[in-house]
Design an enzyme around this catalytic site. Structure first.
Site, PDB file in Angstrom:
ATOM      1  N   LYS A 171       0.839  -1.194   0.000  1.00 11.09           N
ATOM      2  CA  LYS A 171       0.000   0.000   0.000  1.00 11.09           C
ATOM      3  C   LYS A 171       0.879   1.250   0.000  1.00 11.09           C
ATOM      4  O   LYS A 171       2.065   1.191   0.325  1.00 11.09           O
ATOM      5  CB  LYS A 171      -0.893   0.019   1.246  1.00 11.09           C
ATOM      6  CG  LYS A 171      -1.834  -1.161   1.372  1.00 11.09           C
ATOM      7  CD  LYS A 171      -3.102  -0.981   0.561  1.00 11.09           C
ATOM      8  CE  LYS A 171      -4.018   0.032   1.215  1.00 11.09           C
ATOM      9  NZ  LYS A 171      -5.313   0.162   0.486  1.00 11.09           N
ATOM     10  N   TYR A 288      -8.494 -11.218   2.007  1.00 10.83           N
ATOM     11  CA  TYR A 288      -9.227 -10.075   1.439  1.00 10.83           C
ATOM     12  C   TYR A 288      -9.778 -10.482   0.082  1.00 10.83           C
ATOM     13  O   TYR A 288      -9.078 -11.090  -0.715  1.00 10.83           O
ATOM     14  CB  TYR A 288      -8.252  -8.896   1.338  1.00 10.83           C
ATOM     15  CG  TYR A 288      -8.696  -7.704   0.508  1.00 10.83           C
ATOM     16  CD1 TYR A 288     -10.019  -7.283   0.453  1.00 10.83           C
ATOM     17  CD2 TYR A 288      -7.762  -6.971  -0.214  1.00 10.83           C
ATOM     18  CE1 TYR A 288     -10.400  -6.182  -0.299  1.00 10.83           C
ATOM     19  CE2 TYR A 288      -8.120  -5.866  -0.967  1.00 10.83           C
ATOM     20  CZ  TYR A 288      -9.446  -5.488  -1.005  1.00 10.83           C
ATOM     21  OH  TYR A 288      -9.808  -4.405  -1.757  1.00 10.83           O
ATOM     22  N   ARG A 289     -11.010 -10.168  -0.174  1.00  8.11           N
ATOM     23  CA  ARG A 289     -11.749 -10.414  -1.405  1.00  8.11           C
ATOM     24  C   ARG A 289     -12.221 -11.857  -1.513  1.00  8.11           C
ATOM     25  O   ARG A 289     -11.444 -12.797  -1.509  1.00  8.11           O
ATOM     26  CB  ARG A 289     -10.943 -10.079  -2.661  1.00  8.11           C
ATOM     27  CG  ARG A 289     -11.848  -9.991  -3.905  1.00  8.11           C
ATOM     28  CD  ARG A 289     -11.071  -9.723  -5.163  1.00  8.11           C
ATOM     29  NE  ARG A 289     -10.695 -10.947  -5.856  1.00  8.11           N
ATOM     30  CZ  ARG A 289     -10.399 -11.000  -7.146  1.00  8.11           C
ATOM     31  NH1 ARG A 289     -10.416  -9.903  -7.882  1.00  8.11           N
ATOM     32  NH2 ARG A 289     -10.060 -12.140  -7.711  1.00  8.11           N
ATOM     33  N   LYS A 291     -15.436 -13.079  -3.925  1.00  9.54           N
ATOM     34  CA  LYS A 291     -16.617 -12.743  -4.729  1.00  9.54           C
ATOM     35  C   LYS A 291     -17.536 -13.943  -4.948  1.00  9.54           C
ATOM     36  O   LYS A 291     -18.561 -13.829  -5.611  1.00  9.54           O
ATOM     37  CB  LYS A 291     -16.171 -12.145  -6.063  1.00  9.54           C
ATOM     38  CG  LYS A 291     -15.470 -10.798  -5.898  1.00  9.54           C
ATOM     39  CD  LYS A 291     -15.184 -10.128  -7.232  1.00  9.54           C
ATOM     40  CE  LYS A 291     -14.577  -8.743  -7.015  1.00  9.54           C
ATOM     41  NZ  LYS A 291     -14.332  -8.032  -8.286  1.00  9.54           N
TER      42      LYS A 291
END
Length: 310
Positions: A171, A288-289, A291
């Site tokens: 990040k 994280y993530r 779907k």
């Protein structure tokens, strides 16, 4: 495991009586031909291993009472074995820990649709840990994370484009605007690989990709996805990730903003675009993530350090 067996070999009752009578009178003779033999067999030298797992299996619901948390940081464990500040945006389960395979593991489980913190249909579910960022851009500034990861399950959808879950990310903000207010620079994505035959419906390994920005603030088509390597399900994979600034070897007046990863002993170094615009070096990790389906990531032996140079 076999139990020890005791085997007694006796010629006959009559032979035994003769032996006793003879031996009582002939103490100088060798009695070996009529010895009572006791054989003790060793336990099974190769017992079946006891199965050990910390994987969630079977049916599940998106949200559970034990997975609810009032804020993103409210349900962390005291003195967790993993470094960093928790960011829990999943109502499936809270951060937990397990002790198997000779290590203490942080448990990160999330399901599709379980982000109960952000507005519906906006941001993806996650349980991650954030680490304090290196806020300087001088040559020699960096943020460095190490750990061991085990991947048990990742998100799966119809088709391939939205498959997979992130295990960690670099990040950092930048000058000049553009993109997210807190952009991801490089995300490390694990996509499922299914078996064959009896394992045709099981995730047996994972292809690891780097999802890298092409320009500062890039997302979607502003990123490239580069295959790195395959790792097996439940494999203990050593991880290193360092994000920082170094001198450009081709021009001493310039610097490079780099993102260097080592995954399972293989180095994957990458230079971040537009290094002069970068203002931070940061790292997050966890799960994280997702779907579709569920993601289950484990982390152990995590460490973090940073250096600030003007």
């Amino acid at each position: 495991m076999k139990k020890p067996k005791f085997v007694y070999k006796l010629t006959s009752i009559a032979t035994l009586l003769v032996f006793v009578a003879f031996f009582s009178c002939q103490t100088d003779e060798d009695p070996s031909e009529d010895i009572v033999e006791v054989i003790i067999e060793d336990p099974d030298p190769d017992p079946d291993p006891v199965p050990v797992t910390d994987e969630d299996i079977g049916a599940y619901t998106t949200c559970n009472p034990e997975g609810e948390n009032a804020t993103r940081t409210s349900n962390d464990l005291p003195n967790p074995v993993n470094v960093g500040t928790i960011d829990d945006r999943s109502c499936y389960a809270n951060y937990m820990e397990s002790s198997i395979l000779g290590k203490f593991w942080g448990v990160y489980n999330i399901t599709d649709g379980s982000n109960h913190m952000d507005a519906p249909n906006t941001l993806q579910p996650r349980i991650e840990r954030s680490l304090s960022r290196s806020q300087t851009t001088g040559i020699g500034s960096y943020a460095r994370f190490t750990g061991i990861v085990r991947i048990l399950e990742v998100g799966d959808t119809t088709g391939d484009n939205n498959d997979g879950s992130y295990i960690m990310q670099a990040k950092g903000k930048h000058t000049g605007g553009g993109g997210s207010a807190d952009p991801a620079i490089c995300l490390y994505l694990a996509k499922p690989v299914y078996g064959t035959g009896a394992d045709a419906d099981k995730q047996v390994s994972f292809d690891i990709y780097a999802e890298r920005i092409l320009v500062r603030g890039g997302s979607g088509s502003g990123r490239e996805i580069v295959f790195l390597k395959n790792v097996n399900k439940n494999e203990q994979v050593n991880i290193e990730l360092e994000v920082g600034f170094r001198q450009d070897p081709n021009d001493s007046t310039k610097k490079i903003h780099y993102c260097d990863a080592v995954i399972g002993g293989t180095a994957f170094n990458w230079n971040i675009p537009e290094p002069d615009r970068g203002t931070q070096s940061g790292i997050r990790y966890g799960a994280y993530r997702v779907k579709g389906g569920r993601a289950q990531i484990r982390w152990a032996n995590t460490t973090y350090n940073k250096v600030e140079k003007q």
